[in-house]
Design an enzyme around this catalytic site. Structure first.
Site, PDB file in Angstrom:
ATOM      1  CD  GLU A   1     111.023  12.139 -24.114  1.00  0.00           C
ATOM      2  OE1 GLU A   1     112.251  12.133 -24.360  1.00  0.00           O
ATOM      3  OE2 GLU A   1     110.233  13.000 -24.566  1.00  0.00           O
TER       4      GLU A   1
ATOM      5  CD  GLU B   1     109.721  11.779 -29.363  1.00  0.00           C
ATOM      6  OE1 GLU B   1     109.409  12.135 -28.216  1.00  0.00           O
ATOM      7  OE2 GLU B   1     109.678  10.586 -29.732  1.00  0.00           O
TER       8      GLU B   1
END
Ligand code: T1G
Length: 697
Positions: free
Chosen positions: A105, A125
């Site tokens: 990210e 995640e």
């Protein structure tokens, strides 16, 4: 500026080098350091661009998982990434090793990305019960399209640099030093007059059928919820602008952070890494293990030999005859061809393993130089003792002698040799070249460096090794035997094997106990029941013999096409075997039992209570060193749903008081089977948890 980020200048470029070993987790200090570094670069005269690069073996492994569950500290990652993206300077990421989760990210918040060919990126995640929470669900689809972004997020798998280039995640691939590459690439961008390119400003790709994707993802996640919520998070980008899409992503992320699934999966993450840390083995050097002997070339022996070959070890496989030896070589060749098909090895590597690294023999004498020998012969004490007698005769001093027995007493086997200190159990799980779990069974006289060799072999084979003490079935099979017995009792009392399987598969198990029995072979359970009856069952123990009839009729499960289920249409298309229920009803009638109904919830509760109670005994007796050792064993060897963390983590989240109360209630029906484990009673009485014991290490 924090000591986690080094600031340097290369001409017009400010370089922020991340120094947070071992994997550059985005801890608070790293986030603060990056924020300060951006401020400094923007204030540094003459700086036109910023390069972010990681030191050590990774760009970023993501958010610092050890900070989860604690109050989050500013700057929060989404804000930091927005700040990087909004910088008036050109910002470039140079990626090597892994760029995972928040790490990818951060890269997506940069204006350009360069990577080395071996770099790997991903948003794993979901493996922590979460979704990307720092803009990944809003930025990645803008580069890759929705389908590819969903694939990356809902599988959590890592993708290589070449695929990342195809998907537009990285702009350039260049081999060499990531810092030098990054500087050269940034200089070229500046020279070419490249403009700042915010991913958040890119147009959204075509939408998809969100409800369809949500339902389909949920259906294939066997009860885990975070993969499906990736769909809703991406969808939120379409309902509003980027800033509010980020807010929606964060809301889903924060809600998932509160779930038991998140707690269970993070417990699993750290437990699988902690299980190998044994204080008594600290600083103990393992013995050499270049040449491994394997005795018995059946399914298990061939799997063990394959695992050793795949890890670069030389193998001498001993079989009783040349014909049996050829059959063993055939099995190993089949396993290696499977690895070739899965792209794990090349054809040349396979051939080298079969022609050079593997030697099949029918003479014990060829094991004289073996560093370590693993016996995988028929599960009979007499046969095992004979084999170890031979090993004691031929093996060199210092060779490690291991048994792959699933149940038998390693102390008794060791006592048949003149070198019990060199003997231990190495209990592999079938198929041994695929299953990650290895029980390292440390017997009373096993030397510390022999135990250390067991763990070193596990690491070399890519296994997750768990230390187990000696008892009938060690950690896993002992607990299995108890919860399987509980299932048999529920069948006698009125439940069906098919309802039990469905209830436990809905709970998250890959397969219910009766489908697992069919896969493993009903003859194994039959042999165990016969052995236990021969040893003499306690008269208070309930005995279920209905399955013996299935076996007596030659129905051993998948390998005979029929067991609890019929497999006419193949292993994946099972149908209840219509002969089973009449056998069960006959058994109930013979035992004078009136069947009663069971809800799925009650089935799961009893099954789990039996599992937890026996697991508490296993920890209480020191067979398992810590509760997390049991959790890892059940997760990697018995299909326990990872998002529940393992049986003892599940028990903590359920509440030990309530579980103990249920066990005491069940004990009123069957005081012999349901005796509360002393450790469970102690913990409940003291208001403590299994996790408290894990923390004590
Ligand atoms: N945070 C904290 N510690 C970590 C860590 C992390 N992200 N990753 C690894 N470690 C520790 C690990 O516990 C071990 O410690 C040591 O580093 C070496 O790891 C907002 C919220 C990177 C592929 O899920 O998959 O970003 O045991 O033994 O086999 O969207 O670790 O030595 O004390 O595993 O070479 C997303 C998790 C986070 C990646 C390296 N990231 N890590 O594997 O070494 S969520 C992940 C891994 C997130 C944002 C969200 C692997 C690895 P110790 P190791 P390895």
């Amino acid at each position: 500026m924090s000591d986690k980020i080094a600031y340097s200048r290369h001409g017009d470029i400010a370089v922020l080098t991340v120094q947070n070993p071992p994997v550059n987790a985005l801890s608070h200090a790293v986030r603060q350091g990056l924020w300060d570094g951006m401020d400094r670069a923007e204030a540094d005269a003459g700086v036109r661009a910023v390069l972010i690069v990681g030191e050590g073996r990774a760009f970023f492994a993501g958010a610092d998982i050890t900070e989860f569950g604690k109050p989050p500290l500013d700057p929060h990652l989404p804000d930091l990434i927005n700040r990087i993206e909004a910088s008036p300077l050109l910002v470039v990421a140079s990626m090597h090793g892994v760029s995972l989760g928040g790490g990818l990210e951060v890269a997506l918040g940069c204006h350009y990305r360069i990577a080395v060919p071996t770099a790997r990126v991903g948003l794993p995640e979901v493996h922590l019960g979460l979704i990307p929470g720092a803009g990944g669900t809003q930025r990645l689809p803008r580069l890759t399209g929705v389908d590819a972004a969903l694939d990356v997020m809902t599988t959590g798998r890592q993708i290589g640099a070449a695929r990342a280039l195809d998907l537009g995640i990285v702009d350039v691939i260049r081999d060499g030093d990531p810092a030098e590459n990054g500087i050269a690439y940034t200089e070229k961008l500046l020279a070419d007059g490249a403009t700042r390119r915010a991913v958040s400003a890119l147009p959204l790709p075509d939408p998809i059928d969100w409800d369809g994707a949500f339902d389909a993802t949920l259906a294939r996640s066997r009860g885990q919820i975070s993969p499906a919520w990736c769909v809703r998070a991406i969808q939120s980008a379409y309902d509003t602008d980027f800033a509010r899409g980020l807010k929606a992503e964060r809301k889903i992320f924060s809600d998932l952070m509160q779930t038991d699934q998140r707690k269970g999966m993070i417990h699993a993450f750290f437990s699988e890494r902690a299980v190998g840390n044994l204080p008594e083995l600290k600083g103990i050097a393992p013995r050499p293990m270049a040449l491994v002997g394997v005795i018995g070339g059946g399914t298990m022996g061939a799997g063990i030999a394959t695992a050793a070959l795949l890890s670069g070890l030389r193998v001498h496989m001993l079989e009783m005859s040349p014909e049996a030896g050829e059959a063993a070589r055939g099995r190993i060749a089949g396993n290696l061809s499977g690895a070739l098909k899965r792209g794990k090895i090349s054809a040349a590597q396979r051939d080298a393993m079969l022609d050079q690294a593997l030697q099949v023999t029918a003479s014990y004498d060829t094991l004289a130089d073996a560093d370590l020998v693993i016996e995988a012969v028929f599960e009979d004490m007499g046969v095992k003792k004979a084999v170890f007698g031979e090993l004691d005769r031929v093996c060199k001093p210092g060779a490690v002698l291991a048994s792959n027995t699933s149940y038998l007493d390693i102390n008794e086997i060791a006592a048949t040799t003149s070198r019990p200190a060199d003997v231990l159990g190495l209990h592999f799980f079938s198929p041994a070249h695929v299953m990650k779990l290895l029980e390292v069974v440390v017997a009373d006289k096993t030397a510390a460096d022999v135990a250390a060799t067991g763990f070193a072999l596990g690491k070399a084979l890519g296994k997750i090794s768990v230390r187990a003490g000696v008892c009938d079935g060690f950690i896993g099979n002992r607990i299995l035997s108890t919860y399987r017995t509980c299932a048999d009792h529920m069948i006698l009392d009125g439940a069906s094997p098919f309802q039990i399987d469905q209830a436990l598969e809905a709970f998250g198990f890959a397969m219910g106990p009766f489908a697992v029995a069919d896969l493993a072979g009903l003859d194994i359970g039959w042999a165990v029941r016969k052995r236990k009856r021969a040893e003499g069952l306690d008269p208070r123990a309930r005995d279920a013999a209905y399955a013996d009839r299935l076996c007596a009729d030659g129905h051993f499960g998948q390998k005979t096409g029929k067991g609890y289920y019929e497999y006419a249409a193949g292993p994946r298309a099972r149908a209840p075997n219509p002969d089973v229920m009449p056998l069960i009803e006959a058994e109930r009638a013979a035992q004078g039992i009136t069947a009663r109904g069971f809800t799925d919830a009650e089935i799961v509760r009893r099954y789990m209570a039996a599992m937890v109670n026996e697991a508490a005994r296993v920890v209480g007796e020191g067979i398992a060193r810590r509760p997390l050792d049991v959790d890892v064993t059940l997760l990697f060897g018995y299909g326990f749903p990872r998002y529940r963390g393992g049986p003892l983590k599940w028990a903590d989240m359920e509440g030990l008081d309530a579980l103990l109360a249920d066990i005491r209630a069940y004990a009123e029906e069957d005081p012999y089977f349901w005796q509360p484990a002393p450790l469970l009673e102690d913990l409940a009485a003291q208001g403590r948890t299994f996790d408290d014991l894990n923390k004590e290490g």
